[in-house]
Each structure stands twice: as structure tokens, then as C-alpha cells.
Design a protein around this motif. Structure first.
Motif, PDB file in Angstrom:
ATOM      1  N   ASP A 104       0.719  -1.234  -0.010  1.00 50.59           N
ATOM      2  CA  ASP A 104       0.127   0.078  -0.030  1.00 50.59           C
ATOM      3  C   ASP A 104       0.851   1.122   0.066  1.00 50.59           C
ATOM      4  O   ASP A 104       0.175   2.276   0.008  1.00 50.59           O
ATOM      5  N   LEU A 105       2.170   1.095   0.041  1.00 50.88           N
ATOM      6  CA  LEU A 105       2.976   2.324  -0.347  1.00 50.88           C
ATOM      7  C   LEU A 105       3.032   2.548  -1.666  1.00 50.88           C
ATOM      8  O   LEU A 105       3.444   3.907  -2.031  1.00 50.88           O
ATOM      9  N   PHE A 106       2.575   2.033  -2.756  1.00 51.79           N
ATOM     10  CA  PHE A 106       2.469   2.079  -4.105  1.00 51.79           C
ATOM     11  C   PHE A 106       1.246   3.183  -4.381  1.00 51.79           C
ATOM     12  O   PHE A 106       0.175   3.032  -3.948  1.00 51.79           O
ATOM     13  N   ASN A 107       1.538   4.314  -5.083  1.00 51.64           N
ATOM     14  CA  ASN A 107       0.533   5.143  -5.181  1.00 51.64           C
ATOM     15  C   ASN A 107      -0.204   4.884  -6.782  1.00 51.64           C
ATOM     16  O   ASN A 107       0.515   3.932  -7.524  1.00 51.64           O
ATOM     17  N   HIS A 108      -1.200   5.458  -7.056  1.00 51.22           N
ATOM     18  CA  HIS A 108      -2.009   5.194  -8.281  1.00 51.22           C
ATOM     19  C   HIS A 108      -1.826   6.217  -9.393  1.00 51.22           C
ATOM     20  O   HIS A 108      -1.703   7.266  -8.929  1.00 51.22           O
ATOM     21  N   THR A 109      -1.816   5.595 -10.616  1.00 51.95           N
ATOM     22  CA  THR A 109      -2.139   6.453 -11.957  1.00 51.95           C
ATOM     23  C   THR A 109      -2.921   5.556 -12.837  1.00 51.95           C
ATOM     24  O   THR A 109      -2.571   4.326 -12.828  1.00 51.95           O
ATOM     25  N   CYS A 110      -3.554   6.404 -13.553  1.00 48.73           N
ATOM     26  CA  CYS A 110      -4.458   5.536 -14.479  1.00 48.73           C
ATOM     27  C   CYS A 110      -3.363   5.380 -15.879  1.00 48.73           C
ATOM     28  O   CYS A 110      -3.944   4.603 -16.801  1.00 48.73           O
ATOM     29  N   ARG A 111      -2.112   5.947 -15.843  1.00 44.96           N
ATOM     30  CA  ARG A 111      -1.467   5.832 -17.063  1.00 44.96           C
ATOM     31  C   ARG A 111      -0.269   4.766 -16.704  1.00 44.96           C
ATOM     32  O   ARG A 111       0.777   4.507 -17.626  1.00 44.96           O
ATOM     33  N   THR A 112      -0.514   3.842 -16.017  1.00 45.26           N
ATOM     34  CA  THR A 112       0.533   2.509 -16.001  1.00 45.26           C
ATOM     35  C   THR A 112      -0.462   1.436 -15.868  1.00 45.26           C
ATOM     36  O   THR A 112      -1.920   1.459 -15.742  1.00 45.26           O
ATOM     37  N   VAL A 113       0.247   0.334 -16.184  1.00 47.08           N
ATOM     38  CA  VAL A 113      -0.591  -0.930 -16.249  1.00 47.08           C
ATOM     39  C   VAL A 113       0.373  -1.965 -15.221  1.00 47.08           C
ATOM     40  O   VAL A 113       1.501  -2.097 -15.233  1.00 47.08           O
ATOM     41  N   ALA A 114      -0.243  -2.622 -14.417  1.00 46.85           N
ATOM     42  CA  ALA A 114       0.273  -3.910 -13.722  1.00 46.85           C
ATOM     43  C   ALA A 114      -0.881  -4.935 -13.659  1.00 46.85           C
ATOM     44  O   ALA A 114      -1.874  -4.534 -13.555  1.00 46.85           O
ATOM     45  N   VAL A 115      -0.154  -6.179 -13.294  1.00 49.64           N
ATOM     46  CA  VAL A 115      -1.098  -7.187 -13.060  1.00 49.64           C
ATOM     47  C   VAL A 115      -0.827  -7.981 -11.814  1.00 49.64           C
ATOM     48  O   VAL A 115       0.339  -8.113 -11.532  1.00 49.64           O
ATOM     49  N   ALA A 116      -1.859  -8.212 -10.955  1.00 54.81           N
ATOM     50  CA  ALA A 116      -1.703  -8.806  -9.730  1.00 54.81           C
ATOM     51  C   ALA A 116      -2.067 -10.138  -9.734  1.00 54.81           C
ATOM     52  O   ALA A 116      -3.365 -10.336 -10.254  1.00 54.81           O
ATOM     53  N   ALA A 117      -1.748 -11.124  -9.000  1.00 55.17           N
ATOM     54  CA  ALA A 117      -2.310 -12.575  -8.827  1.00 55.17           C
ATOM     55  C   ALA A 117      -1.441 -13.221  -7.726  1.00 55.17           C
ATOM     56  O   ALA A 117      -0.285 -12.942  -7.293  1.00 55.17           O
ATOM     57  N   LEU A 118      -2.209 -14.213  -7.391  1.00 57.43           N
ATOM     58  CA  LEU A 118      -1.837 -15.181  -6.333  1.00 57.43           C
ATOM     59  C   LEU A 118      -1.029 -16.501  -6.772  1.00 57.43           C
ATOM     60  O   LEU A 118      -1.652 -16.830  -7.720  1.00 57.43           O
ATOM     61  N   ILE A 119       0.113 -16.350  -6.631  1.00 60.68           N
ATOM     62  CA  ILE A 119       0.792 -17.458  -7.518  1.00 60.68           C
ATOM     63  C   ILE A 119       1.546 -18.280  -6.420  1.00 60.68           C
ATOM     64  O   ILE A 119       1.529 -18.418  -4.991  1.00 60.68           O
ATOM     65  N   LYS A 120       1.839 -19.682  -6.805  1.00 65.35           N
ATOM     66  CA  LYS A 120       2.480 -20.843  -6.085  1.00 65.35           C
ATOM     67  C   LYS A 120       3.905 -21.020  -6.480  1.00 65.35           C
ATOM     68  O   LYS A 120       4.176 -21.137  -7.690  1.00 65.35           O
ATOM     69  N   LYS A 121       4.768 -20.908  -5.424  1.00 68.18           N
ATOM     70  CA  LYS A 121       6.204 -21.451  -5.390  1.00 68.18           C
ATOM     71  C   LYS A 121       6.485 -22.484  -4.628  1.00 68.18           C
ATOM     72  O   LYS A 121       6.155 -22.229  -3.469  1.00 68.18           O
ATOM     73  N   LYS A 122       6.548 -23.821  -5.215  1.00 70.80           N
ATOM     74  CA  LYS A 122       6.906 -25.019  -4.163  1.00 70.80           C
ATOM     75  C   LYS A 122       5.732 -25.246  -3.418  1.00 70.80           C
ATOM     76  O   LYS A 122       4.507 -25.456  -4.070  1.00 70.80           O
ATOM     77  N   GLU A 123       5.607 -25.052  -2.045  1.00 72.97           N
ATOM     78  CA  GLU A 123       4.841 -25.253  -1.250  1.00 72.97           C
ATOM     79  C   GLU A 123       3.981 -23.964  -0.858  1.00 72.97           C
ATOM     80  O   GLU A 123       3.275 -24.030   0.124  1.00 72.97           O
ATOM     81  N   SER A 124       4.630 -22.984  -1.040  1.00 70.66           N
ATOM     82  CA  SER A 124       4.234 -21.584  -0.461  1.00 70.66           C
ATOM     83  C   SER A 124       3.288 -20.806  -1.611  1.00 70.66           C
ATOM     84  O   SER A 124       3.464 -20.821  -2.875  1.00 70.66           O
ATOM     85  N   GLU A 125       2.443 -19.965  -1.098  1.00 74.60           N
ATOM     86  CA  GLU A 125       1.834 -18.996  -1.954  1.00 74.60           C
ATOM     87  C   GLU A 125       2.520 -17.542  -1.653  1.00 74.60           C
ATOM     88  O   GLU A 125       2.887 -17.104  -0.720  1.00 74.60           O
ATOM     89  N   PHE A 126       2.358 -16.743  -2.873  1.00 75.58           N
ATOM     90  CA  PHE A 126       2.630 -15.422  -2.718  1.00 75.58           C
ATOM     91  C   PHE A 126       1.821 -14.448  -3.702  1.00 75.58           C
ATOM     92  O   PHE A 126       1.166 -15.074  -4.550  1.00 75.58           O
ATOM     93  N   TYR A 127       1.738 -13.267  -2.884  1.00 64.68           N
ATOM     94  CA  TYR A 127       0.870 -12.032  -3.946  1.00 64.68           C
ATOM     95  C   TYR A 127       1.781 -11.384  -4.784  1.00 64.68           C
ATOM     96  O   TYR A 127       2.724 -10.725  -4.006  1.00 64.68           O
ATOM     97  N   GLN A 128       1.741 -11.386  -5.951  1.00 67.25           N
ATOM     98  CA  GLN A 128       2.618 -10.886  -6.834  1.00 67.25           C
ATOM     99  C   GLN A 128       2.100  -9.694  -7.775  1.00 67.25           C
ATOM    100  O   GLN A 128       0.881  -9.872  -8.171  1.00 67.25           O
ATOM    101  N   ILE A 129       3.054  -8.679  -7.931  1.00 73.76           N
ATOM    102  CA  ILE A 129       2.449  -7.642  -8.637  1.00 73.76           C
ATOM    103  C   ILE A 129       3.510  -7.454  -9.788  1.00 73.76           C
ATOM    104  O   ILE A 129       4.955  -7.384  -9.528  1.00 73.76           O
TER     105      ILE A 129
END
Length: 427
Positions: free
Chosen positions: A233-258
Motif C-alpha cells: 500500500d505504499l504504491f501510489n496510483h496512476t491511470c497511466r500505468t499497467v500492472a497485473v496482480a495474482a496469487l501464485i504458487k512456488k513450491k509449497e508456498s503462495e505469494f501475492y505478486q505484482i
């Protein structure tokens, strides 16, 4: 989340307008805490105070398209699963169904109450003490806000109040069963005030991310798809950028990735996109406004049209039966499709059986368009005049909170949209 005051119009405006607490000390401490939790940063990002936005994240190296901006272990997210495994899970074991916003807000307030005993203290310390959503305007300021803001604010305020009262009902019952804070023995209905709950509720509202799927938890939750992500939540917003977010798995762990789909140079601020929001939505939900938002639109309805022209009962019933008047608006690109069609029907002399054919075939001739634009200008001038009156009244307010200043900026942006629309219609 706060914001800086809008720059004067003759100066170049940035694609964002938001401000966090004007210090990086708490966010620096948060980063150190995350590192202690074995978080591994994917990029060199550093909290920094920027002139236009206040606190944000600066790239210490060039960032390429498709680089991973952040990868946070799921165990470091505050989710409803986190709450279900905590001491306060008992609050939500009743037959009631709570929304995730209430559940997460309650958890934040409990952890905040614990102070040094909370495992989440570094994250809590990084959160703002107040927000600039219209809810945080003073009572006097709220009486001056324009109707299109107060109508939405009343809905949000009621939702928050109902959620709090439902929670208090449960906490009162639990007090009779001697369910108290294990650290101070106070009952929870004494710990959680409405003012505190409002802060927690809007903390979740302004900072939570959406997770796909639901958690397997013991408590009944409606819309179980929210999570709080420290550092994200330190990231600020702009409508002029594009980013994708997803919950991913690495081995046995899950990560929230942007992952960023925009490149950044070293030393520049790194942004994400909160979604396709116009300025009214951004102000209501997040508490800030961005200059020249391409998604801005000023809506109008049949009552506005009737102030400028007489509408026959036949025309009125036709529009209502077919819901043609549901989405009429002005934007910087002119009248939208719905508005053109409705204004055509209100001004045309052709027979009713030809209306649909001309509209859906986009077969309006120059005379049709001339009448549409003429009526559109009358409505536009009326809306613009009302906005200017509201703005003048707001500017006469002696003491202005950050929340109220955001509303002032919102009206300034809307007036600018109407001025741009005026040029398009007159061409």
C-alpha cells in the motif's frame, strides 16, 4: 489516504494526486520488519517523499516491462484466515454473516489496542492516522458538499454504521459471557469505539487488495476476497500505468505478486493502477483525485432535461420503458452515446416507429445532431453553473480539511471536463 493540493492550471499537472504521511520513518521500519520475516524483495524499491504525491516508492534501478515489482508471502498478508486463527475469531463464530471489511477492521483495531504486544505493530505504525475520504470531512464541511457527493456518502456512512452496530450487538453478548481482552481484561465493546471502527473500516476500504478464491475458514463471511498487504500500500496510483496482480504458487508456498507492464527509470516513482476509476469513485473510495482523469464524466438525467425543454408523456414513457436514460453523461470527449440518443428522441420530429432505427443504425443527420447539440449545450451550461456555485460556496469555507480540499479539487476537475466537452460540442 491524503493528497497534496492541486497545482495551478497553467503548470504541468502530474498523472496522480495523492499524499501519504510525510515521513518515511515508519515505512522504513516496516521494510526492516518484513526482511526480519524472511521477505525477499524482488526489486530495489525505497520509500521516498515525492513533491506531488508525498510518500511513495522510488526505483533504485531501472525497471523493465514484466519485472516483478513485489512478491509478498501469503503468510504476511492480513486475510480473514488470519482473523479466524486469532484470539478474536470468537467474535465472528455467531450465526451472523459479516463482510470481510468489518472482520479485517476489527482485527486491525484489536492489534492496535495491543500496542507493543502486537506482531503487526510495524505495519500498524505505517498506516495513516486519518484519511481524506469525504467521511472525514467536518460536520460543517459535509453540509457544503455537493449533492452528488453527499448522496453517495450517505450510503457509505450507513453501511459503516450498520456494520458497527451489528458488531457491537455481538460484543455486548460476548461481554456477558466474560469474553475480554487477555491483555487488559477490558470487554471489546469498550475497546472498539465508532470513531476507531470508522478508521479501521476505511483503512481496509482504501488499502485492501482482492484475492481470487475464498479461504477455508470457520467464520461466516460475505465477500471473502479481501486482504491487507504490508508495503504494497505504499504504491501510489496512476491511470497511466499497467500492472497485473495474482496469487501464485512456488513450491509449497503462495505469494501475492505484482508485475509491472510499464518500464521505469532509476530514481522515478513506481506506480500501480487501482483500477478503472473516475475521480468521483477515487474520492469516495480512496480519498484523492487525479488531474485530467480520462474516465471522468458528469452525469445528468431526465429531470435535468425537463428543466431545459418540455418532454411529452409519450417520449418520457418510451425512455423509461426502454431504460435509455440510465447512463447519460458529458465527458472530455463530448456527449456519450446514451445522451445523444435520448436528446435525439427529445428533440426529433420523426415518427416514433423510426426512433430505434435511426439510433441503432447511428443514422442521425446534420439536423438531428444540431438539435441534439443545442439541447446538450443548455444542459451543460446548467450543470456547469451549478458546479461553479457549489465551488464558490465551498471555497468560502474558512477552515478546510484535507478531505474537503479533495472535494474542491473534484469540482474543479469536473468544471474542466465540461469546458472540454463544450469545445467538442461547438466544433
Amino acid at each position: 489516504m491524503g493528497r497534496t493540493r492541486r497545482k495551478r492550471r497553467h503548470r504541468k499537472v502530474p498523472p496522480f494526486q495523492k499524499q501519504h504521511t510525510q515521513s518515511t520513518a515508519a515505512s522504513d521500519a516496516l521494510k526492516l520488519w518484513l526482511l526480519d520475516q524472511n521477505w525477499v524483495p524482488t526489486l530495489d524499491l525505497e520509500p521516498h517523499i515525492f513533491p506531488e504525491t508525498g510518500r511513495g516508492l522510488m526505483a533504485l534501478k531501472d525497471i523493465a516491462v514484466k519485472d516483478v515489482l513485489l512478491e509478498l508471502p501469503k503468510r504476511l498478508l492480513i486475510t480473514t484466515l488470519t482473523v479466524s486463527e486469532s484470539y478474536i475469531s470468537r467474535i465472528f463464530l455467531s450465526d451472523k454473516i459479516y463482510d470481510a471489511q468489518c472482520v479485517l477492521a476489527t482485527f486491525l483495531l484489536y492489534e492496535k489496542h495491543l500496542k507493543e504486544a502486537s506482531n503487526w505493530k510495524p505495519y500498524l505504525d505505517s498506516l495513516p492516522v486519518s484519511y481524506s475520504n469525504p467521511e472525514f470531512c467536518s460536520k460543517t464541511e459535509k453540509t457544503i458538499l455537493p449533492e452528488f457527493v453527499t448522496s453517495q456518502l450517505s450510503l457509505l456512512s450507513r453501511k459503516c454504521k450498520v456494520s458497527y452496530l451489528s458488531l457491537m450487538e455481538t460484543l455486548t453478548i460476548l461481554r456477558s459471557r466474560e469474553f475480554v481482552c487477555p491483555h487488559c481484561t477490558l470487554s471489546f465493546d469498550k475497546i472498539i469505539t465508532f470513531s476507531d471502527f470508522t478508521w479501521g473500516y476505511y483503512t481496509v476500504n482504501t488499502r485492501a487488495v482482492y484475492l481470487d478464491g475464498t479461504e477455508n475458514i470457520r467464520i461466516n463471511i460475505k465477500g471473502d476476497n479481501l486482504a491487507l498487504a504490508p508495503f504494497l500500500d505504499l504504491f501510489n496510483h496512476t491511470c497511466r500505468t499497467v500492472a497485473v496482480a495474482a496469487l501464485i504458487k512456488k513450491k509449497e508456498s503462495e505469494f501475492y505478486q505484482i508485475k509491472s507492464l510499464t518500464s521505469y527509470k532509476r530514481g522515478s516513482q513506481v506506480f500501480i493502477n487501482y483500477g478503472a476509476h473516475n475521480n468521483l469513485e477515487l474520492y469516495m473510495e480512496y480519498g484523492f483525485v487525479i488531474p485530467q482523469n480520462p474516465l471522468d464524466e458528469i452525469k445528468f438525467d431526465l429531470s435535468d432535461i425537463k428543466k431545459c425543454i418540455n418532454i411529452s408523456r409519450t417520449v418520457y414513457n418510451f425512455l423509461r420503458v426502454h431504460n435509455l436514460d440510465d447512463n447519460m453523461s458529458f465527458s472530455s470527449q463530448g456527449l456519450n452515446y446514451s445522451a445523444k440518443n435520448v436528446l435525439f428522441i427529445c428533440t426529433t420530429s420523426v415518427q416514433k416507429n423510426q426512433w430505434m432505427q435511426k439510433m441503432f443504425r447511428d443514422n442521425l443527420d446534420s439536423e438531428d445532431l444540431s438539435r441534439v447539440n443545442s439541447l446538450g449545450l443548455k444542459i451543460l451550461q446548467m450543470k456547469k453553473s451549478q458546479l461553479k456555485q457549489d465551488l464558490q460556496k465551498m471555497k468560502r469555507c474558512r477552515y478546510k480539511s484535507g478531505s474537503f480540499l479533495s472535494a474542491v479539487q473534484l469540482l474543479e476537475e469536473f468544471i474542466q471536463v465540461l469546458e472540454s466537452c463544450l469545445k467538442i460540442i461547438c466544433e
